[in-house]
Motif scaffolding. Structure first.
Motif, PDB file in Angstrom:
ATOM      1  N   SER A 143       0.832  -1.205   0.000  1.00 41.07           N
ATOM      2  CA  SER A 143       0.000   0.000   0.000  1.00 41.07           C
ATOM      3  C   SER A 143       0.865   1.253   0.000  1.00 41.07           C
ATOM      4  N   GLY A 144       2.010   1.201   0.719  1.00 39.27           N
ATOM      5  CA  GLY A 144       2.926   2.340   0.704  1.00 39.27           C
ATOM      6  C   GLY A 144       3.516   2.575  -0.675  1.00 39.27           C
ATOM      7  N   ILE A 145       3.872   1.482  -1.359  1.00 37.47           N
ATOM      8  CA  ILE A 145       4.395   1.600  -2.727  1.00 37.47           C
ATOM      9  C   ILE A 145       3.324   2.185  -3.648  1.00 37.47           C
ATOM     10  N   ALA A 146       2.091   1.678  -3.521  1.00 35.65           N
ATOM     11  CA  ALA A 146       0.992   2.172  -4.354  1.00 35.65           C
ATOM     12  C   ALA A 146       0.712   3.645  -4.085  1.00 35.65           C
ATOM     13  N   LEU A 147       0.754   4.022  -2.806  1.00 40.84           N
ATOM     14  CA  LEU A 147       0.530   5.417  -2.438  1.00 40.84           C
ATOM     15  C   LEU A 147       1.598   6.323  -3.043  1.00 40.84           C
ATOM     16  N   GLY A 148       2.847   5.836  -3.031  1.00 43.47           N
ATOM     17  CA  GLY A 148       3.929   6.623  -3.613  1.00 43.47           C
ATOM     18  C   GLY A 148       3.796   6.759  -5.123  1.00 43.47           C
ATOM     19  N   ILE A 149       3.397   5.656  -5.788  1.00 46.19           N
ATOM     20  CA  ILE A 149       3.271   5.689  -7.250  1.00 46.19           C
ATOM     21  C   ILE A 149       2.074   6.531  -7.694  1.00 46.19           C
ATOM     22  N   LEU A 150       0.978   6.476  -6.925  1.00 48.48           N
ATOM     23  CA  LEU A 150      -0.269   7.140  -7.330  1.00 48.48           C
ATOM     24  C   LEU A 150      -0.479   8.488  -6.649  1.00 48.48           C
ATOM     25  N   SER A 151       0.514   8.958  -5.903  1.00 48.10           N
ATOM     26  CA  SER A 151       0.384  10.238  -5.199  1.00 48.10           C
ATOM     27  C   SER A 151       0.064  11.379  -6.172  1.00 48.10           C
ATOM     28  N   PRO A 152      -0.885  12.255  -5.823  1.00 53.20           N
ATOM     29  CA  PRO A 152      -1.250  13.368  -6.721  1.00 53.20           C
ATOM     30  C   PRO A 152      -0.098  14.344  -6.957  1.00 53.20           C
ATOM     31  N   GLY A 153       0.813  14.461  -5.967  1.00 53.18           N
ATOM     32  CA  GLY A 153       1.879  15.445  -6.102  1.00 53.18           C
ATOM     33  C   GLY A 153       3.178  14.889  -6.640  1.00 53.18           C
ATOM     34  N   THR A 154       3.616  13.745  -6.110  1.00 49.10           N
ATOM     35  CA  THR A 154       4.939  13.219  -6.456  1.00 49.10           C
ATOM     36  C   THR A 154       4.897  11.865  -7.163  1.00 49.10           C
TER      37      THR A 154
END
Length: 318
Positions: A143-154
């Motif tokens: 989930s952390g990897i997904a959050l990083g890949i799909l983050s609106p900003g970065t």
């Protein structure tokens, strides 16, 4: 005239059968000894807890226990079906189960077929290791990897979207994307590990069949369709039956780590609802009824699937 079977004959036959079974077990005692830890695990953690299902029919009190709690019959099941959001939660679970069956189940088969076509052994082993690795990551890390890949900003995905001139998208903050994220992350995590059984089945196919097909002018595609896939059908059907048995059991941790207040509408499933109502709200009997409902549905699906599989392909669990 048929000979009459006496009681002594029945006892003798039963004794012979028991001796044959014991001799068979003694012959393969090493295999039974190796299997013993797994058998003990299932007995302790799978079969013994089944006795706890009785609290679905009680107003369970942790201080009174099973014997002292009041019986209420099917009251908790009525409450479950009368709950206003139960239809939405059940619908989410069914939809995610269908998506998992349609998209995630064939993924290991396709990946195994692709890996099987690689002729450079070193490269094949390297790719197998790479696709296996995500399975050993916890859902929290994924989930952390997904959050990083799909983050609106970065996130790299939104950077690509922005580079194309579009507005960034908050994927985990919209109901319309949560199901795709859940199924996609599941495919990425488990499809590589799921190829192990299929690659083992592929290794058992007689190579003479491919040589004969090649002599007859069949290319790789025709060999796959005429030899490889038919040889995999028994394995595919057994794993398919096992998969539909957990049709409503997507896993609590798999979904919970992706949920937030913005995507609960399409992301909440029975497992997460059981956690909130059972552990947080302490409605033990009610959530046991929900879990029992889930298990009964899975059992019915396995029985139906097993009958259909036996009639169509001849393969079945029993």
């Amino acid at each position: 005239m048929a000979a009459k079977v006496t009681a002594a004959d029945k006892i003798s036959y039963k004794s012979y059968t028991n001796k044959s079974l014991l001799s068979y077990m003694w012959k393969f005692r090493t295999l039974y000894l190796i299997a013993l830890p797994g058998i003990i695990y299932f007995i302790i953690f799978k079969y013994v807890p089944l006795a706890g299902s009785v609290i679905a029919f009680q107003n369970y009190n942790i201080f009174k226990g099973f014997t002292g709690s009041d019986w209420v019959g099917l009251e908790h099941f009525k409450t479950m079906f009368q709950y206003p959001d139960f239809g939405r939660i059940l619908g989410n679970t069914i939809l995610l189960g269908l998506y998992d069956l349609v998209f995630a189940f064939p993924a290991p088969i396709i990946l195994a077929l692709l890996l099987n076509e690689i002729r450079i052994v070193v490269y094949k082993r390297f790719l197998q290791t790479v696709v296996y690795m995500p399975h050993f990551l916890s859902w929290v890390i994924i989930s952390g990897i997904a959050l990083g890949i799909l983050s609106p900003g970065t996130g790299i995905v939104n950077q690509a979207i922005t580079a194309l001139g579009f507005e960034p998208i908050y994927f985990l903050g919209e109901n319309s994307y949560i199901r795709t994220i859940l199924i996609g992350s599941g495919i990425w995590r488990d499809s590589g590990y799921g190829t192990i059984i299929y690659l083992a089945a592929l290794a058992g196919i007689n190579p003479d069949l491919y040589e004969a097909a090649e002599v007859d002018g069949a290319g790789r595609w025709k060999q796959t369709m005429a030899i490889t896939l038919p040889s995999l059908i028994p394995t595919i059907m057994i794993l398919f039956l096992l998969h539909i048995g957990k049709f409503l059991d997507l896993g609590f941790e798999r979904v919970w780590v992706f949920l937030n207040a913005l995507n609960t509408g399409n992301g909440e499933i029975l497992d997460t609802y059981i956690y909130k109502a059972g552990l947080l709200a302490q409605q033990y009997s009610y959530t046991t009824a929900v879990g029992l409902f889930k298990s009964v549905v899975g059992l019915i699906l396995v029985l139906i699937g097993n009958i259909l599989s036996k009639k169509t392909t001849g393969e079945s669990l029993y």
